[in-house]
Design an enzyme around this catalytic site. Structure first.
Site, PDB file in Angstrom:
ATOM      1  N   GLY A 200       0.823  -1.210   0.000  1.00 52.29           N
ATOM      2  CA  GLY A 200       0.000   0.000   0.000  1.00 52.29           C
ATOM      3  C   GLY A 200       0.854   1.256   0.000  1.00 52.29           C
TER       4      GLY A 200
ATOM      5  N   ALA B  45      24.046  -5.163  22.911  1.00 47.93           N
ATOM      6  CA  ALA B  45      23.528  -5.864  24.102  1.00 47.93           C
ATOM      7  C   ALA B  45      22.230  -5.200  24.548  1.00 47.93           C
ATOM      8  N   GLY B  46      21.295  -5.039  23.584  1.00 45.28           N
ATOM      9  CA  GLY B  46      19.969  -4.500  23.909  1.00 45.28           C
ATOM     10  C   GLY B  46      18.999  -5.652  24.112  1.00 45.28           C
TER      11      GLY B  46
ATOM     12  N   ILE C  92      17.056  -7.482  22.016  1.00 42.23           N
ATOM     13  CA  ILE C  92      17.174  -8.662  21.154  1.00 42.23           C
ATOM     14  C   ILE C  92      18.474  -9.405  21.452  1.00 42.23           C
TER      15      ILE C  92
ATOM     16  N   GLU D 132      28.900  -4.389  22.899  1.00 47.05           N
ATOM     17  CA  GLU D 132      27.972  -3.260  23.041  1.00 47.05           C
ATOM     18  C   GLU D 132      28.766  -1.956  22.949  1.00 47.05           C
TER      19      GLU D 132
ATOM     20  N   ARG E 297      16.093  -1.049  15.410  1.00 49.05           N
ATOM     21  CA  ARG E 297      15.225  -1.216  14.245  1.00 49.05           C
ATOM     22  C   ARG E 297      14.855   0.149  13.690  1.00 49.05           C
TER      23      ARG E 297
ATOM     24  N   ASP F 265       5.279   0.856  15.351  1.00 48.94           N
ATOM     25  CA  ASP F 265       6.729   1.107  15.276  1.00 48.94           C
ATOM     26  C   ASP F 265       7.096   2.294  14.388  1.00 48.94           C
TER      27      ASP F 265
ATOM     28  N   HIS G 199      -0.007 -15.246  50.286  1.00 49.31           N
ATOM     29  CA  HIS G 199       1.248 -15.851  50.746  1.00 49.31           C
ATOM     30  C   HIS G 199       1.199 -17.356  50.488  1.00 49.31           C
TER      31      HIS G 199
HETATM   32  P1  FAD Z   1       5.000  -4.884  12.355  1.00 49.93           P
HETATM   33  O1  FAD Z   1       4.742  -5.956  13.345  1.00 49.93           O
HETATM   34  O2  FAD Z   1       6.367  -4.732  11.824  1.00 49.93           O
HETATM   35  O3  FAD Z   1       3.951  -5.088  11.177  1.00 49.93           O
HETATM   36  C1  FAD Z   1       3.927  -4.264  10.073  1.00 49.93           C
HETATM   37  C2  FAD Z   1       3.262  -5.006   8.919  1.00 49.93           C
HETATM   38  O4  FAD Z   1       3.077  -4.096   7.842  1.00 49.93           O
HETATM   39  C3  FAD Z   1       4.095  -6.145   8.369  1.00 49.93           C
HETATM   40  O5  FAD Z   1       3.305  -7.307   8.279  1.00 49.93           O
HETATM   41  C4  FAD Z   1       4.541  -5.663   6.991  1.00 49.93           C
HETATM   42  O6  FAD Z   1       4.656  -6.714   6.036  1.00 49.93           O
HETATM   43  C5  FAD Z   1       3.397  -4.731   6.619  1.00 49.93           C
HETATM   44  N1  FAD Z   1       3.751  -3.678   5.669  1.00 49.93           N
HETATM   45  C6  FAD Z   1       4.822  -2.850   5.704  1.00 49.93           C
HETATM   46  N2  FAD Z   1       4.758  -1.951   4.710  1.00 49.93           N
HETATM   47  C7  FAD Z   1       3.630  -2.225   4.021  1.00 49.93           C
HETATM   48  C8  FAD Z   1       3.013  -1.648   2.882  1.00 49.93           C
HETATM   49  N3  FAD Z   1       3.539  -0.592   2.271  1.00 49.93           N
HETATM   50  N4  FAD Z   1       1.872  -2.198   2.415  1.00 49.93           N
HETATM   51  C9  FAD Z   1       1.317  -3.279   3.032  1.00 49.93           C
HETATM   52  N5  FAD Z   1       1.849  -3.854   4.113  1.00 49.93           N
HETATM   53  C10 FAD Z   1       2.980  -3.327   4.615  1.00 49.93           C
HETATM   54  N6  FAD Z   1       7.667  -6.364  21.258  1.00 49.93           N
HETATM   55  C11 FAD Z   1       7.041  -6.631  22.430  1.00 49.93           C
HETATM   56  O7  FAD Z   1       6.196  -5.846  22.858  1.00 49.93           O
HETATM   57  N7  FAD Z   1       7.335  -7.753  23.145  1.00 49.93           N
HETATM   58  C12 FAD Z   1       8.258  -8.650  22.731  1.00 49.93           C
HETATM   59  O8  FAD Z   1       8.490  -9.667  23.398  1.00 49.93           O
HETATM   60  C13 FAD Z   1       8.930  -8.398  21.510  1.00 49.93           C
HETATM   61  N8  FAD Z   1       9.851  -9.266  21.039  1.00 49.93           N
HETATM   62  C14 FAD Z   1      10.448  -9.026  19.833  1.00 49.93           C
HETATM   63  C15 FAD Z   1      11.405  -9.937  19.387  1.00 49.93           C
HETATM   64  C16 FAD Z   1      12.044  -9.717  18.189  1.00 49.93           C
HETATM   65  C17 FAD Z   1      13.071 -10.713  17.708  1.00 49.93           C
HETATM   66  C18 FAD Z   1      11.706  -8.581  17.401  1.00 49.93           C
HETATM   67  C19 FAD Z   1      12.359  -8.358  16.069  1.00 49.93           C
HETATM   68  C20 FAD Z   1      10.771  -7.671  17.844  1.00 49.93           C
HETATM   69  C21 FAD Z   1      10.143  -7.881  19.075  1.00 49.93           C
HETATM   70  N9  FAD Z   1       9.208  -6.980  19.579  1.00 49.93           N
HETATM   71  C22 FAD Z   1       8.595  -7.225  20.787  1.00 49.93           C
HETATM   72  C23 FAD Z   1       8.838  -5.768  18.844  1.00 49.93           C
HETATM   73  C24 FAD Z   1       7.504  -5.987  18.124  1.00 49.93           C
HETATM   74  O9  FAD Z   1       7.617  -7.107  17.267  1.00 49.93           O
HETATM   75  C25 FAD Z   1       7.153  -4.737  17.310  1.00 49.93           C
HETATM   76  O10 FAD Z   1       7.131  -3.616  18.179  1.00 49.93           O
HETATM   77  C26 FAD Z   1       5.768  -4.888  16.694  1.00 49.93           C
HETATM   78  O11 FAD Z   1       5.693  -6.010  15.838  1.00 49.93           O
HETATM   79  C27 FAD Z   1       5.408  -3.630  15.892  1.00 49.93           C
HETATM   80  O12 FAD Z   1       4.113  -3.754  15.411  1.00 49.93           O
HETATM   81  P2  FAD Z   1       3.639  -2.970  14.097  1.00 49.93           P
HETATM   82  O13 FAD Z   1       2.260  -3.465  13.832  1.00 49.93           O
HETATM   83  O14 FAD Z   1       3.878  -1.532  14.279  1.00 49.93           O
HETATM   84  O15 FAD Z   1       4.622  -3.446  12.946  1.00 49.93           O
HETATM   85  P1  NAD Z   2      17.878  -2.037  21.221  1.00 52.35           P
HETATM   86  O1  NAD Z   2      17.752  -0.600  20.980  1.00 52.35           O
HETATM   87  O2  NAD Z   2      17.153  -2.650  22.362  1.00 52.35           O
HETATM   88  O3  NAD Z   2      19.410  -2.428  21.447  1.00 52.35           O
HETATM   89  C1  NAD Z   2      20.395  -2.153  20.504  1.00 52.35           C
HETATM   90  C2  NAD Z   2      21.718  -2.070  21.223  1.00 52.35           C
HETATM   91  O4  NAD Z   2      22.734  -2.032  20.242  1.00 52.35           O
HETATM   92  C3  NAD Z   2      21.852  -0.802  22.056  1.00 52.35           C
HETATM   93  O5  NAD Z   2      22.311  -1.149  23.338  1.00 52.35           O
HETATM   94  C4  NAD Z   2      22.860   0.029  21.288  1.00 52.35           C
HETATM   95  O6  NAD Z   2      23.646   0.842  22.108  1.00 52.35           O
HETATM   96  C5  NAD Z   2      23.682  -1.045  20.614  1.00 52.35           C
HETATM   97  N1  NAD Z   2      24.369  -0.627  19.391  1.00 52.35           N
HETATM   98  C6  NAD Z   2      23.910   0.193  18.414  1.00 52.35           C
HETATM   99  N2  NAD Z   2      24.824   0.309  17.421  1.00 52.35           N
HETATM  100  C7  NAD Z   2      25.881  -0.471  17.784  1.00 52.35           C
HETATM  101  C8  NAD Z   2      27.126  -0.787  17.169  1.00 52.35           C
HETATM  102  N3  NAD Z   2      27.464  -0.283  15.988  1.00 52.35           N
HETATM  103  N4  NAD Z   2      27.958  -1.626  17.828  1.00 52.35           N
HETATM  104  C9  NAD Z   2      27.622  -2.153  19.022  1.00 52.35           C
HETATM  105  N5  NAD Z   2      26.448  -1.883  19.657  1.00 52.35           N
HETATM  106  C10 NAD Z   2      25.587  -1.062  19.040  1.00 52.35           C
HETATM  107  O7  NAD Z   2      17.496  -2.738  19.834  1.00 52.35           O
HETATM  108  P2  NAD Z   2      17.273  -4.257  19.487  1.00 52.35           P
HETATM  109  O8  NAD Z   2      17.741  -5.133  20.584  1.00 52.35           O
HETATM  110  O9  NAD Z   2      17.800  -4.432  18.108  1.00 52.35           O
HETATM  111  O10 NAD Z   2      15.701  -4.316  19.431  1.00 52.35           O
HETATM  112  C11 NAD Z   2      14.977  -3.491  18.500  1.00 52.35           C
HETATM  113  C12 NAD Z   2      13.642  -3.120  19.040  1.00 52.35           C
HETATM  114  O11 NAD Z   2      12.788  -4.243  19.127  1.00 52.35           O
HETATM  115  C13 NAD Z   2      13.747  -2.494  20.391  1.00 52.35           C
HETATM  116  O12 NAD Z   2      13.340  -1.158  20.312  1.00 52.35           O
HETATM  117  C14 NAD Z   2      12.806  -3.254  21.264  1.00 52.35           C
HETATM  118  O13 NAD Z   2      11.886  -2.396  21.890  1.00 52.35           O
HETATM  119  C15 NAD Z   2      12.061  -4.209  20.349  1.00 52.35           C
HETATM  120  N6  NAD Z   2      12.094  -5.511  20.985  1.00 52.35           N
HETATM  121  C16 NAD Z   2      11.398  -5.668  22.138  1.00 52.35           C
HETATM  122  C17 NAD Z   2      11.450  -6.861  22.815  1.00 52.35           C
HETATM  123  C18 NAD Z   2      10.692  -6.998  24.089  1.00 52.35           C
HETATM  124  O14 NAD Z   2       9.803  -6.205  24.339  1.00 52.35           O
HETATM  125  N7  NAD Z   2      10.986  -7.987  24.921  1.00 52.35           N
HETATM  126  C19 NAD Z   2      12.234  -7.895  22.337  1.00 52.35           C
HETATM  127  C20 NAD Z   2      12.950  -7.695  21.172  1.00 52.35           C
HETATM  128  C21 NAD Z   2      12.868  -6.493  20.500  1.00 52.35           C
END
Ligand code: FAD
Ligand code: NAD
Length: 478
Positions: free
Chosen positions: A122, A189-190, A192, A211, A279, A319, A451
């Site tokens: 889209g 070390a964030g 992920i 990190e 991201r 996001d 408890h």
């Molecule tokens: P997305 O989930 O990215 O969905 C966007 C959708 O839009 C996708 O399906 C994509 O294909 C579609 N799209 C993009 N552009 C277009 C277009 N132009 N036309 C049509 N479709 C399109 N968050 C948590 O809260 N808890 C967690 O435990 C957690 N763990 C995570 C672990 C990992 C490994 C990763 C990578 C992320 C994690 N996150 C977690 C973050 C979470 O996944 C995202 O914050 C969340 O998915 C964002 O939701 P969204 O709907 O904004 O986008």
């Molecule tokens: P993050 O922002 O959590 O961590 C990235 C880390 O990489 C930071 O500590 C940063 O200082 C470091 N960094 C950046 N550039 C670097 C470099 N060149 N060399 C070394 N270190 C560097 O990002 P992420 O872990 O990639 O996760 C992405 C997003 O996905 C986050 O915003 C998070 O909110 C979301 N997420 C959430 C969950 C959850 O809710 N449990 C799980 C996974 C991902």
């Protein structure tokens, strides 16, 4: 052309699909556009979260945690098992079945609520007209009274470590390793890095996290961050702070990574490398310039507190807008936008969004950190309580960590709650509820906690705010 839909959502991740369902519940005619397709060219629903994010990572975290329990902890409970083995294909198969169950569930929910799913990419033009380019390259134009942008995000790549989806992977590749790497490097070390580093570390990899920053988890309360760092070190995660990666090269099937630290050049050799450095929003091609939608310098779409863009009838959630990149944040923005479109004045409380790192123990937080309160000049009181003094934690053999509660020194209102420890996510969620109701530390002190439960640590931390925790010696006495 008449508007074909009341609400057209671009993106079927947790922000978009939840928005679509809520809008349909409120009587709107709704469609969601999704470009992700599977091998059979069927739309993939659920976005990053369900397919390559929250859910598959938690499936692997839970599987790997069970392995560690069996390998290292059962014997302490008097349970004898022979040395457990690892079957990676079975573990991956289980993860994929959970993903499939949930994504099919989303398809069912959209259908049940009468939401049309339109397959394709889209792009927003002027006057809320959306061009959808299908998998066959054909384009159609759809008009809607409201367009909700929810296109999500993707991993950031860095030039010193280009992703090859084999030896050097992003978070998606790190959910798919065919075997346990002997030596695993992680850049960043964030959240992920810690979650996926823990998965493979528990399964036997030697994990080194590089990190760039000098501070571990700078967005977390630093007392909790330091405690978490100690616990992860004890678990074997080798976290190197202040490490700036300068290059990587594949030599003889190994990844050679160079990094600078304390002015010196270092070399590490890994079997695989995960790049998890944050991201970026998927907004480059989402809206044409004549749409009127504007981006900030980092690519996020400008919105107000209600997720409205500067263009009437165009909204953006998840996001691709300011705030933490979390599934639950995006979903609640989706609900807020759907309700606003239907004329309800719903407002999301951005001060009460919990964040969690699903390591073991978990790290969880809501509200202000101590360093933020100091920087803002707020007078505060702090109470902490260790799990080592909680009967239920001892019974479970899960005593690492603590709960910390911060309250306003003048009003006693709770300003923040932080935890590293068993079930930290669920304990902090109790404080989200308390904070939403404007609770004081005294309110929590006067509540009855079951408890023996882990939540007694929350009760005791609230008591400690005023120096009268029962099951430890208080520094300040009241
Ligand atoms: P997305 O989930 O990215 O969905 C966007 C959708 O839009 C996708 O399906 C994509 O294909 C579609 N799209 C993009 N552009 C277009 C277009 N132009 N036309 C049509 N479709 C399109 N968050 C948590 O809260 N808890 C967690 O435990 C957690 N763990 C995570 C672990 C990992 C490994 C990763 C990578 C992320 C994690 N996150 C977690 C973050 C979470 O996944 C995202 O914050 C969340 O998915 C964002 O939701 P969204 O709907 O904004 O986008
Ligand atoms: P993050 O922002 O959590 O961590 C990235 C880390 O990489 C930071 O500590 C940063 O200082 C470091 N960094 C950046 N550039 C670097 C470099 N060149 N060399 C070394 N270190 C560097 O990002 P992420 O872990 O990639 O996760 C992405 C997003 O996905 C986050 O915003 C998070 O909110 C979301 N997420 C959430 C969950 C959850 O809710 N449990 C799980 C996974 C991902």
């Amino acid at each position: 052309m008449a508007n074909q839909y009341d609400v057209l959502v671009i993106g079927a991740g947790p922000a978009g699909y939840v928005c679509a369902i809520r809008a349909a519940q409120l009587g709107q005619k709704v469609a969601v556009v999704e470009m992700w397709a599977d091998e059979a060219n069927q739309p993939v629903l659920g976005g990053t979260c369900l397919n390559v994010g929250c859910i598959p990572s938690k499936a692997l975290l839970d599987s790997s945690h069970k392995f560690v329990e069996a390998k290292d902890h059962f014997a302490h409970h008097g349970i004898q098992v022979s040395a457990p083995g690892i079957d990676i294909p079975a573990m991956m198969g289980r993860k994929q079945r959970i993903v499939a169950q949930l994504t099919q569930g989303v398809a069912g929910l959209l259908k049940h609520n009468g939401v049309d799913v339109i397959q394709g990419r889209g792009r927003l033009h002027s006057n809320r007209k959306v061009e959808v380019i299908g998998l066959d390259g054909e384009s159609q134009h759809i008009e809607a009274s409201n367009v909700v942008l929810a296109s999500g995000s993707r991993p950031i790549n860095i030039p010193p470590a280009p992703i090859d989806n084999d030896m050097i992977v992003d978070s998606t590749g790190a959910l798919e390793f065919p075997e346990v790497p002997q030596r695993l490097g992680v850049i960043g070390a964030g959240v992920i890095g810690l979650e996926l580093g823990s998965v493979w570390g528990r399964l036997g990899a030697e994990v080194v996290l590089l990190e760039a920053l000098e501070t571990f988890l700078p967005m977390m309360d630093q007392q909790i961050g330091k405690e978490a760092q100690k616990i992860f070190k004890k678990q074997g995660l080798d976290i190197r702070l202040g490490a700036r990666v300068t290059g990587s090269e594949i030599i003889d099937g190994k990844v050679h990574v160079t990094y600078q630290s304390n002015g010196e050049e270092h070399l590490e050799v890994f079997d695989r490398l995960i790049v998890s450095v944050g991201r970026r929003p998927n907004t480059e091609d989402l809206a044409s310039t004549d749409s009127g939608v504007t981006l900030d310098e980092r690519g996020f779409i400008f919105v107000n507190d209600s997720c409205a863009t500067e263009v009437p009838g165009v909204w953006a959630i998840g996001d691709i807008v300011r705030g933490p990149m979390l599934a639950h944040k995006g979903s609640e923005e989706g609900v807020m936008v759907a309700e606003r479109i239907a004329g309800k004045p719903t407002q999301l409380n951005y001060d009460c969004i919990p964040s969690i790192i699903y390591t073991h123990p978990e790290v969880a937080a809501v509200g202000k950190t101590e360093q933020e309160l100091k920087a803002e000049g707020v007078e505060y009181k702090s109470g902490t309580f260790p799990f080592a003094a909680i009967g239920r934690a001892l019974a479970a053999g899960d005593t690492d960590g603590m709960v910390k509660i911060l309250a306003d020194a003048n009003t006693d209102r709770i300003l923040g709650a932080h935890c590293v420890g068993p079930s930290a996510a669920d304990l902090v969620q109790q404080m989200v509820i308390a904070m939403e109701f404007g609770s004081s530390a005294e309110d929590i002190q006067l509540m009855v906690f079951g408890h023996p439960t882990l939540s007694e640590a929350v009760h005791e931390a609230a008591l400690a705010v005023d120096g009268h925790a029962i099951h430890m010696a208080n520094r300040k006495k009241r």
